[in-house]
Design an enzyme around this catalytic site. Sequence first.
Site, PDB file in Angstrom:
ATOM      1  N   ARG A 141      94.867  44.913  47.862  1.00 17.55           N
ATOM      2  CA  ARG A 141      95.198  44.644  46.469  1.00 17.55           C
ATOM      3  C   ARG A 141      95.613  43.178  46.312  1.00 17.55           C
ATOM      4  NH1 ARG A 141      94.412  46.599  41.372  1.00 17.55           N
ATOM      5  NH2 ARG A 141      96.330  46.968  40.218  1.00 17.55           N
ATOM      6  N   THR A 413      85.757  47.981  37.453  1.00 20.44           N
ATOM      7  CA  THR A 413      86.009  48.467  38.800  1.00 20.44           C
ATOM      8  C   THR A 413      84.754  49.165  39.289  1.00 20.44           C
ATOM      9  OG1 THR A 413      88.273  48.760  38.142  1.00 20.44           O
ATOM     10  CG2 THR A 413      87.599  49.957  40.096  1.00 20.44           C
ATOM     11  N   THR A 431      87.839  46.067  42.659  1.00 19.51           N
ATOM     12  CA  THR A 431      87.835  45.640  41.259  1.00 19.51           C
ATOM     13  C   THR A 431      88.226  44.183  41.074  1.00 19.51           C
ATOM     14  OG1 THR A 431      88.621  46.283  39.062  1.00 19.51           O
ATOM     15  CG2 THR A 431      90.271  46.230  40.787  1.00 19.51           C
ATOM     16  N   ASN A 433      89.367  44.046  37.860  1.00 21.42           N
ATOM     17  CA  ASN A 433      90.047  44.636  36.705  1.00 21.42           C
ATOM     18  C   ASN A 433      89.117  44.715  35.505  1.00 21.42           C
ATOM     19  OD1 ASN A 433      92.095  46.038  35.516  1.00 21.42           O
ATOM     20  ND2 ASN A 433      93.188  44.246  34.777  1.00 21.42           N
ATOM     21  N   ASP A 455      97.713  44.413  35.280  1.00 15.71           N
ATOM     22  CA  ASP A 455      98.132  45.736  35.769  1.00 15.71           C
ATOM     23  C   ASP A 455      99.643  45.817  36.016  1.00 15.71           C
ATOM     24  OD1 ASP A 455      95.736  47.044  35.624  1.00 15.71           O
ATOM     25  OD2 ASP A 455      95.265  46.929  37.753  1.00 15.71           O
ATOM     26  N   SER A 484      98.329  50.103  40.813  1.00 17.64           N
ATOM     27  CA  SER A 484      96.928  50.409  40.510  1.00 17.64           C
ATOM     28  C   SER A 484      96.760  51.902  40.281  1.00 17.64           C
ATOM     29  CB  SER A 484      96.070  49.985  41.707  1.00 17.64           C
ATOM     30  OG  SER A 484      94.738  50.418  41.545  1.00 17.64           O
ATOM     31  N   SER A 485      95.658  52.246  39.628  1.00 22.22           N
ATOM     32  CA  SER A 485      95.280  53.668  39.518  1.00 22.22           C
ATOM     33  C   SER A 485      94.130  54.009  40.450  1.00 22.22           C
ATOM     34  CB  SER A 485      94.860  53.990  38.077  1.00 22.22           C
ATOM     35  OG  SER A 485      95.925  53.753  37.203  1.00 22.22           O
ATOM     36  N   GLY A 506      87.533  53.147  36.071  1.00 20.01           N
ATOM     37  CA  GLY A 506      87.930  53.724  34.783  1.00 20.01           C
ATOM     38  C   GLY A 506      89.376  53.477  34.405  1.00 20.01           C
ATOM     39  N   GLY A 507      90.011  52.469  35.011  1.00 19.68           N
ATOM     40  CA  GLY A 507      91.389  52.144  34.627  1.00 19.68           C
ATOM     41  C   GLY A 507      92.292  53.354  34.784  1.00 19.68           C
TER      42      GLY A 507
HETATM   43  O1  DON Z   1      93.789  48.915  39.586  1.00 19.26           O
HETATM   44  C1  DON Z   1      93.633  49.473  38.507  1.00 19.26           C
HETATM   45  O2  DON Z   1      94.100  50.543  38.233  1.00 19.26           O
HETATM   46  C2  DON Z   1      92.763  48.789  37.457  1.00 19.26           C
HETATM   47  N1  DON Z   1      92.757  47.369  37.705  1.00 19.26           N
HETATM   48  C3  DON Z   1      91.392  49.384  37.487  1.00 19.26           C
HETATM   49  C4  DON Z   1      90.489  48.788  36.426  1.00 19.26           C
HETATM   50  C5  DON Z   1      89.269  49.580  36.157  1.00 19.26           C
HETATM   51  O3  DON Z   1      89.048  50.636  36.704  1.00 19.26           O
HETATM   52  C6  DON Z   1      88.348  49.040  35.121  1.00 19.26           C
HETATM   53  N2  DON Z   1      87.061  49.700  35.194  1.00 19.26           N
HETATM   54  N3  DON Z   1      86.474  50.405  34.542  1.00 19.26           N
END
Ligand code: DON
Length: 610
Positions: A141, A413, A431, A433, A455, A484-485, A506-507
């Site tokens: 990360r 991501t 990612t 982001n 984040d 992060s997720s 997918g955030g």
């Molecule tokens: O680490 C995380 O949770 C976010 N930066 C992920 C971002 C993400 O999945 C965007 N994509 N669709």
Amino acid sequence: MTKGATTVRHRLSDLLASPERAVRGLTAVLAVAVLSLGACAPAEDAGGGGDGAAVNFPDGWEYPPSEALTTSASGGMVVTTDSLASAAGREMLRAGGNAVDAAIAVQFALAVVHPAAGNIGGGGFMVVRTGGDSTASLDFREEAPGAATGDMYLDEQGEATDASWTGPRASGVPGAVSGMRKAHEKYGSLPWKRLLQPAIRFAEGIVMDREMHDNIDGETDRLTQFPASAAKWLPADGEPVAVGDTFRQPHMARTLRAIASTGGEAFYTGWIADSLVAQMERSGGIITHEDLSAYEAVWREPIEAEYRGYRLVSMPPPSSGGVTIAEILNITESFGLDTLGYHSADHVHVAVEAMRRAYGDRNYYLGDPDFEEMPLEMLTSQPYADSLAASIRMDTVSASSDFNKVPLESTETTHFSVVDSAGNAVAITTTVNGYFGSAVTVRGAGFVMNNEMNDFAVNPGQPNAFGLVQGEVNAIEPGKRMLSSMSPTIVVNPEGRTELVTGTPGGATIITTVYQQISNHVDYGLDVGTAVNAPRFHHQNLPNEVEYEQNGLADSVVAELESRGHEMIEEDGFSGDVESIFIAPDGTLVGAADPRRGGSALGIDFGGGG
Ligand code: DON
């Protein structure tokens, strides 16, 4: 779900163009052609997951179970969002490399062929389970630069500015190159240099396809703000290279060659570091040589949890994924989801109530373990989950405020999964982001920098770009990694065999999407292709609403959930991009690439064919 939703899909005609994309087109076509010859069977035939139980999806749902496109093979499988990246991984398996070698090649290839998310200027997480049952997880990360401060994104009125999303100050110190290096040191079997060869080839020229073109086009406003970004991504009078034309990335090729020949050193202490720091100094960023040379990816103990006899192996903090998925699973366990109809109002209600409770904890308790004390044992324990489950009423919703512990003030991501012939399994989610991260390209080095600083709880108690309302535990501090997720996950069956390797972008929706892959498999016995194709829903406690994919729930189910008090929000499009591998009892590997973004599952058979 906003940042994760997409309706972009590959069109076959776009894949069938010239130089390297011809390879991409060909592999896509070959997979389809072989499928029709029976060598790659639909999931049901391959025994692709659970007992292949039948489910009905609502009328109008885009990806019916019968159309689940899976690929089967005996000797290795690579599933990514992009056919060239999958081909890069398969090339390593064919060369005698293992799953980690293949995964490293994929990570570098994605930085070239899927630059909206694939990266060397970002970071991610890797979960590994070897054929011999040892597990590991790698945290690569990004981390906050040394000069970062808790209020660096607040204006004089105390409101968050856009600077954590776009521009040089949005970036954390990148972790991807260090991560790949660490992974190679521990597990790699092919020479490091070999792993970068496909990416270097792709950087020398690929055919621009529709998806990459549209990804760039969609970020034109941000990319034009930075001269090196405009020059690289919008070279045709402010437009991307046309679909079907060759897209060459000479600076990126040079950067990758330097990473190949120096074992990654050039990135953190050599000329790439010089270029990155110069880019920061030119445009007002704060990443320094000291930040880069101090960065190191970290091996951490994976989160492991039991669910109905299966074992979950997933990512620990600074990802919230493993803990939150474990908590959701534990809360639902006493409800016996398998006894509730698939996507019935009762099923969605229980899952959503579990998500609400688990996200309330996620947002309050979780952060970087090197900075914060976290009650991980409590959060993943069954008695704690049972106490939360006890407050779920079947006839009505709970109040989000009961589970939110954060004091309230007034995407892109990608995931990939690899399994080799020795049973080694790798799940990586990586990612920058947002699409193209901060939109800043390092001049002369040809890669985009992440916007991962968003984040952090930039303004604790206020939502970030994914609507997550997070607390002080995830506040910005120098050297700290943002929560992060991302949830790369491996599921081990009751006999101790790796059975499912999965993950998604997918955030904030990553956690609930991965949770649903596990539940689809363990609770409902869906084959892996159907589990990937199944409609998804999401709740993150705040905002207090259930989001579901377009036409993803039957009208009667939506009405019933509304009558219990749920705020139901139908998405405009689709959410996530799951890349899964199921390992059947006879060892057959079934790769399922998400049709939502036109992913690619490529296998090899014993003896290297396929
Ligand atoms: O680490 C995380 O949770 C976010 N930066 C992920 C971002 C993400 O999945 C965007 N994509 N669709």
